[in-house]
Write a protein that holds these residues in place. Sequence first.
Motif, PDB file in Angstrom:
ATOM      1  N   TYR A 156       2.770  -8.025 -20.451  1.00 23.49           N
ATOM      2  CA  TYR A 156       1.466  -7.944 -20.066  1.00 23.49           C
ATOM      3  C   TYR A 156       0.638  -6.889 -20.899  1.00 23.49           C
ATOM      4  N   VAL A 218       8.204  -9.033 -16.668  1.00 28.22           N
ATOM      5  CA  VAL A 218       7.237  -8.625 -17.979  1.00 28.22           C
ATOM      6  C   VAL A 218       8.533  -7.903 -19.139  1.00 28.22           C
ATOM      7  N   TYR A 221       5.468  -4.094 -20.963  1.00 26.28           N
ATOM      8  CA  TYR A 221       4.007  -3.542 -20.756  1.00 26.28           C
ATOM      9  C   TYR A 221       3.565  -2.589 -21.673  1.00 26.28           C
ATOM     10  N   ASP A 223       0.371  -0.561 -21.128  1.00 25.02           N
ATOM     11  CA  ASP A 223      -0.198   0.245 -20.470  1.00 25.02           C
ATOM     12  C   ASP A 223      -1.128   0.817 -21.549  1.00 25.02           C
ATOM     13  N   VAL A 233       3.851  -2.094 -12.947  1.00 21.49           N
ATOM     14  CA  VAL A 233       4.821  -2.557 -13.678  1.00 21.49           C
ATOM     15  C   VAL A 233       6.638  -2.321 -14.071  1.00 21.49           C
TER      16      VAL A 233
END
Length: 339
Positions: A156, A218, A221, A223, A233
């Motif tokens: 993600y 996920v 991630y 970020d 998340v």
Amino acid sequence: MSPIPNPTFIFKSAPRGQIPVPGEHFVHRDDISIDVENAPLNGGILTKTVALGIDIWIWSRMDYELKHDNPILGYAVAVVLRSENPKFKEGDHVQARNYPFAHYAVLPPEDKEVRVLRNEAGLPWTYYLGVLGLAGQSAWVGYKGYAQAKKGETIYVSTGAGGVGSLVCQIAKADGLRVIASTGSDSKVEFLKEMGVDVAFNYKKEDVGTVLKENGGVDIYWDNVGGKTLETVMGLMNKYGRIIICGCASENNLPPAQWHGNKSLIMILMKTLTVSGFVIPDAVAKLGDFNFEAEVSKLVQEGKIKSREDKSTKFEDAMKMVAESLTGANEGKGVIELS
């Protein structure tokens, strides 16, 4: 030859979490001039600006690094007009990290972060401020150094349509990952879909947590936003997941007292997560650059990586575009192209 105008952005004061305000935090001066034939170089080089990169990083530097009544500094591509440095010759195109936001600049010999650009592929020079510049290097080195990705995993990417995020999405997709990405406008969602993102959504219209739950959690991630999104998340990561922290856009304009407290930190322990934060100079010094320029240039030439630019030819737009990048009003990598 008599002196010619050299418009320059001058730093005045630190914004301290605010959007930079003209006249208070910086000024645009058009009364500065330079004698390009006779300006002393003191062993350095005189350059003419080709393009300036618009990065949130400029805003960060205003708080801790720039000097009062000195030029704003950032990434740039320039062409050498005169040289007293044997590493550079007239006509060379160079990339510089600490480049004055001005039409012309004298770069001292002690600046070790100036390098000659070969550009054998004949790509637009502005690419060396985006996909082949700071944004591209951040995406490539951060992904290669910290993702530990396995084909079939889910990543993600927040701020997925941004200069860094869009490249992470494309790198991950080429690596065989399932890519989920969010952005803040419907037009940017369409751009994500054009890049081949599997699940693209507007976080202002769809809840991040709901979307991620519907898609099975996920593994990785990336970020770019921090704050509440990171907390959400972190609670939805799969076991042994990796979190790569590259930015904190949701908190850029907030004073420390208003930064979001993360209530999901225990998930690092419970799910055996790996959390890596990085800034690119330190990451490159520690990990190397994973053959960044050669590999990404090839992917761009092959059409496997696409770049989207917000381009202006007006020098006076530079700091306005920095402000737009802080609020998400930009549609692509910001560049000022002067020549």
